[in-house]
Structures are given as C-alpha cells and as structure tokens.
Design an enzyme around this catalytic site. Structure first.
Site: not given
Ligand code: THU
Length: 136
Positions: A53, A64
């Site tokens: 993030e 992913e």
């Molecule tokens: N996130 C993922 O890593 N993969 C996904 O397919 C959906 C969301 C992450 C992004 C963010 O850091 C957190 O999950 C909350 O949305």
C-alpha cells in the site's frame, strides 16, 4: 522420455504455503488487509507477491499483480494457477484490476482463494472474468 508438454499437477498446498508466507510481508498499514499471492508457471516455478500500500492509496499494488510483474520481469508468462490468501471469510477472489492483469496471460487460469482458517474456493478465471477488454 518424450518432450511433449503435459499439464502439470497443481500442488495447491504448496501454493497456499507460499502465498501465506508472502502475505506476512504485506505492507498494509492503511487497510490492515494483508494479501498474499502465489503464481504457478508451467514448469512448477512459484512466484509470490503481497499487497504494497501507499499513503496516496491510488498507488497501492495488489498481491496478485505484484506476483505477475515479478514473474514477467523474470521472463515467465506461462501461468497455470494462482492462490490468493487473506483472512477474509469467505476467502476473497482477485479484484477486477487483478483479473484484468491475469487474463492478459492466462484466460483459463485456475484460481484458489484461501484464508487462514482453511476455507478454500476454486474458480477459473474465464468464469469470473468472462468478457475481458480485447483491444487494442
Ligand atoms: N488487495 C489485493 O492485494 N488483492 C486483491 O485482489 C484485492 C485487494 C489489497 C489492496 C489493498 O492493499 C487491500 O487489499 C485492501 O483493498
């Protein structure tokens, strides 16, 4: 021995282990939602990723897509399966951006969403993302 290319057997437990380990490295101080991914290529190589993030929010990369870009940078685009591990119940499937990224390389990719409690859900990418953008 033949040189014929055969579909490999997916060791789902090994992928869950790799995704769970990658999830530990997630940088998710804003959402507190840690995600790990493990992407399997046709020779059995596993590429892992976690979400990273950013305080601008928009720059956040999902687990992913992190795994996909790592694999592509290593010269690999022959993806067979991906496992996504979260602590969500039911287990969370890949988001729309990640589906679009995965479909670039493997429209029939096998997907397993798992959580830390052992719940598992299987999908095929073509089922959960049936009409991808097909231009340019
Ligand atoms: N996130 C993922 O890593 N993969 C996904 O397919 C959906 C969301 C992450 C992004 C963010 O850091 C957190 O999950 C909350 O949305």
């Amino acid at each position: 021995m033949s040189n014929e290319i055969r579909p490999i057997t997916v060791d789902w437990n090994a992928l869950v282990t790799a995704a769970t380990a990658a999830r530990e490295n997630a940088w998710a101080p804003f959402s507190k939602f840690k995600v790990g991914a493990a992407l399997l290529t046709s020779d059995g190589t596993i590429y892992s990723g976690c979400n990273v993030e950013n305080r601008t929010f928009g720059l956040t990369i999902c687990a992913e897509r992190n795994a996909v870009t790592t694999a592509v940078a290593d010269g690999r685009r022959d993806f067979v399966a991906v496992v996504v591990v979260t602590d969500a119940s039911p287990p969370a499937p890949p988001c729309g951006m990640c589906r679009e990224t995965l479909v670039e390389f493997a429209s029939e990719l096998e997907i397993l969403s798992a959580n830390l409690e052992g719940e598992r859900r299987h999908y095929r990418l073509s089922e959960i993302f049936p009409e991808p953008f097909d231009g340019p």
